[in-house]
Design an enzyme around this catalytic site. Sequence first.
Site, PDB file in Angstrom:
ATOM      1  N   THR A 166       0.837  -1.195   0.000  1.00 23.80           N
ATOM      2  CA  THR A 166       0.000   0.000   0.000  1.00 23.80           C
ATOM      3  C   THR A 166       0.871   1.245   0.000  1.00 23.80           C
ATOM      4  O   THR A 166       2.026   1.231   0.446  1.00 23.80           O
ATOM      5  CB  THR A 166      -0.912   0.060   1.236  1.00 23.80           C
ATOM      6  OG1 THR A 166      -0.125   0.362   2.402  1.00 23.80           O
ATOM      7  CG2 THR A 166      -1.654  -1.249   1.435  1.00 23.80           C
ATOM      8  N   ASP A 167       0.317   2.343  -0.491  1.00 22.41           N
ATOM      9  CA  ASP A 167       0.980   3.621  -0.301  1.00 22.41           C
ATOM     10  C   ASP A 167       0.970   3.929   1.200  1.00 22.41           C
ATOM     11  O   ASP A 167       0.192   3.358   1.968  1.00 22.41           O
ATOM     12  CB  ASP A 167       0.279   4.721  -1.102  1.00 22.41           C
ATOM     13  CG  ASP A 167       1.243   5.800  -1.562  1.00 22.41           C
ATOM     14  OD1 ASP A 167       2.323   5.949  -0.938  1.00 22.41           O
ATOM     15  OD2 ASP A 167       0.932   6.501  -2.538  1.00 22.41           O
ATOM     16  N   PHE A 168       1.856   4.824   1.604  1.00 21.33           N
ATOM     17  CA  PHE A 168       2.130   4.972   3.024  1.00 21.33           C
ATOM     18  C   PHE A 168       0.987   5.629   3.792  1.00 21.33           C
ATOM     19  O   PHE A 168       0.411   6.624   3.355  1.00 21.33           O
ATOM     20  CB  PHE A 168       3.415   5.771   3.223  1.00 21.33           C
ATOM     21  CG  PHE A 168       4.668   4.938   3.029  1.00 21.33           C
ATOM     22  CD1 PHE A 168       4.633   3.756   2.308  1.00 21.33           C
ATOM     23  CD2 PHE A 168       5.865   5.342   3.563  1.00 21.33           C
ATOM     24  CE1 PHE A 168       5.766   2.987   2.128  1.00 21.33           C
ATOM     25  CE2 PHE A 168       7.017   4.585   3.392  1.00 21.33           C
ATOM     26  CZ  PHE A 168       6.971   3.407   2.682  1.00 21.33           C
TER      27      PHE A 168
END
Length: 591
Positions: free
Chosen positions: A298-300
Amino acid sequence: MVHLTETSRTRISTLLKEMTLPEKAGALLAARVTMNPDGTLWEGTEDQSPFGFVPTSEMILDRHIGHLGLMNMPNVEALARWSEHIRFLTAQTRLKIPVTIGSDPTHGRTRNAQIGQSGAGFSTITEPIGLAAIWDPQLVEDVARMMASELRGAGVHIAVHPMADLATEPRWARVAGTFGEDPHHAAETTRAFVRGLQSGGAHELVLATAKHFPGGGPQRDGNDAHFERGAHTVYPGGRFEDHLIPFAAAIEEGVAMMMPGYAAPRGTEHEEVGFAFQRSIITDLLRERMGFDGVIVTDFNIVTGMHLPRLGVELPVRAWGHLNLEPVERVGRLFDAGVDQLGGESDPELILEAVRRGFVTEERLNESVRRVLTDKARLGLLDDPGAGTVVADKIHDRVRTESNLALAQRAQRASIVAIHGSPISLTPSTKVYSEGLDLGVLGEYATPVATPEKADIAILRLAAPYLKKPAGTLDAAFHEGTLEFASDEIKRIREIAQQVPTIVDIFLERAAVLTPLLEAGIAAITGTFGVDDKLLLDALTGHAQTSGRLPFDLPRSNAAVMKSREDVPFDTEDPLYRFGHGLTWGNTTEQ
């Protein structure tokens, strides 16, 4: 990409059986990390860190975290020294499973902890959009292979790029990280870039991460998805499928990892929640239809936000469409959707609680742990944790070597786009007024002077316009909004052009509106994406041939941009210059 041996497969299965549930949970976190300026491990308290980091030894020894994402990079020597400390720390863990290190782009011009770590001493090329301006897949592949060699030598295993997004919304702040507006040209460039990063042996390659699936380009009104105002991608033109084309090319090339975008789509068959939370996006589309079986990270910070005590800032969680859920519920949704790693998260208890509450099973986690271990095996780390890395005092045997610098300059030179006008003639006696040029470099070509009134020629290096935000804020690092120069800036440039022939170079991090510059009588215009002053001057004087071509349309006005549809390539009315435009100046003898 390296194919696994039977020995490696057996080793992965053995580790999976030996790992405890807490160790598996830690393996599925891609935690933010910082280092001290001298390359030693950061071991302070969370309150001492400007970004609220957990002490490094706690993350590895107590939390069993298996992947670290770099948020600062003082210099390559410090990075190499730090990676040695990480390997030593990992050797103290029960199973001694190596920790992988990932980084956003390091070889360009942008230094923004949220999206890029350039400026640490790697061979400097352009921003990624400049590679798309080269229109030479082999050169792009060669550059990416050089980047992989330097990164791996310094201890970085995973590139958290390329951005396979399409730059169909010119106002978007992330255009400079893309490979342009055209789906097929972006796909060809993405393919070459991934091939270059991943083409070496196990001790040479760096794993690529294509992002932000299924395409972050059509941001509503160009607002970035790091912020709630940019929570949605929109598809008024019905072109969702166009944005998949570069990702399909990356998958065909064997890209190791994928990162979904933050945004929640509107105007599609999918839910209006963040892409990573959607099984229809992650499993049905990416895994089953498109055939991707690598790690999906996932993106952060889409599970929890960030508390920045020293900066006095609270960054909200970017779980667009799921802000009402508890963090543990978000974890359950993410694993149900099909992701493998949680980006920016450092607390394995979130995963352990999700198991206890029945949101995800250990069997489901095993699927993701196997994928993560497979990547470590492809990197050669399960056989040799230090594979491919050189010691700090030998780092310049791999980084900024003479051949690497020559290749980087070749790429910079090839990206320069001559947009308007013709080359100029400079002699040692030519008086030049300049802005944005190093006067020492300019002095090798002409005589610098302090004012336009004293000049024979003016050369202005300008940044593409953007909406200014308060200094020191996260907003300030994202250049969005208008693409037109302010009226007082155009007035100032016109006054210079009325006094002396004027050449303007624009840093095209976005597709700037150049119409007023032409109306002001500018003699020549170039578009660049991060090039050294000397290389620009070689191009302006015709000593080096210009071969770059625009990777996007340049709109005629901001009004035309506002009327265009965010998801549709080349949708601004009557653009000033079209995709692929580029004049040829100079000769080929000094390339």
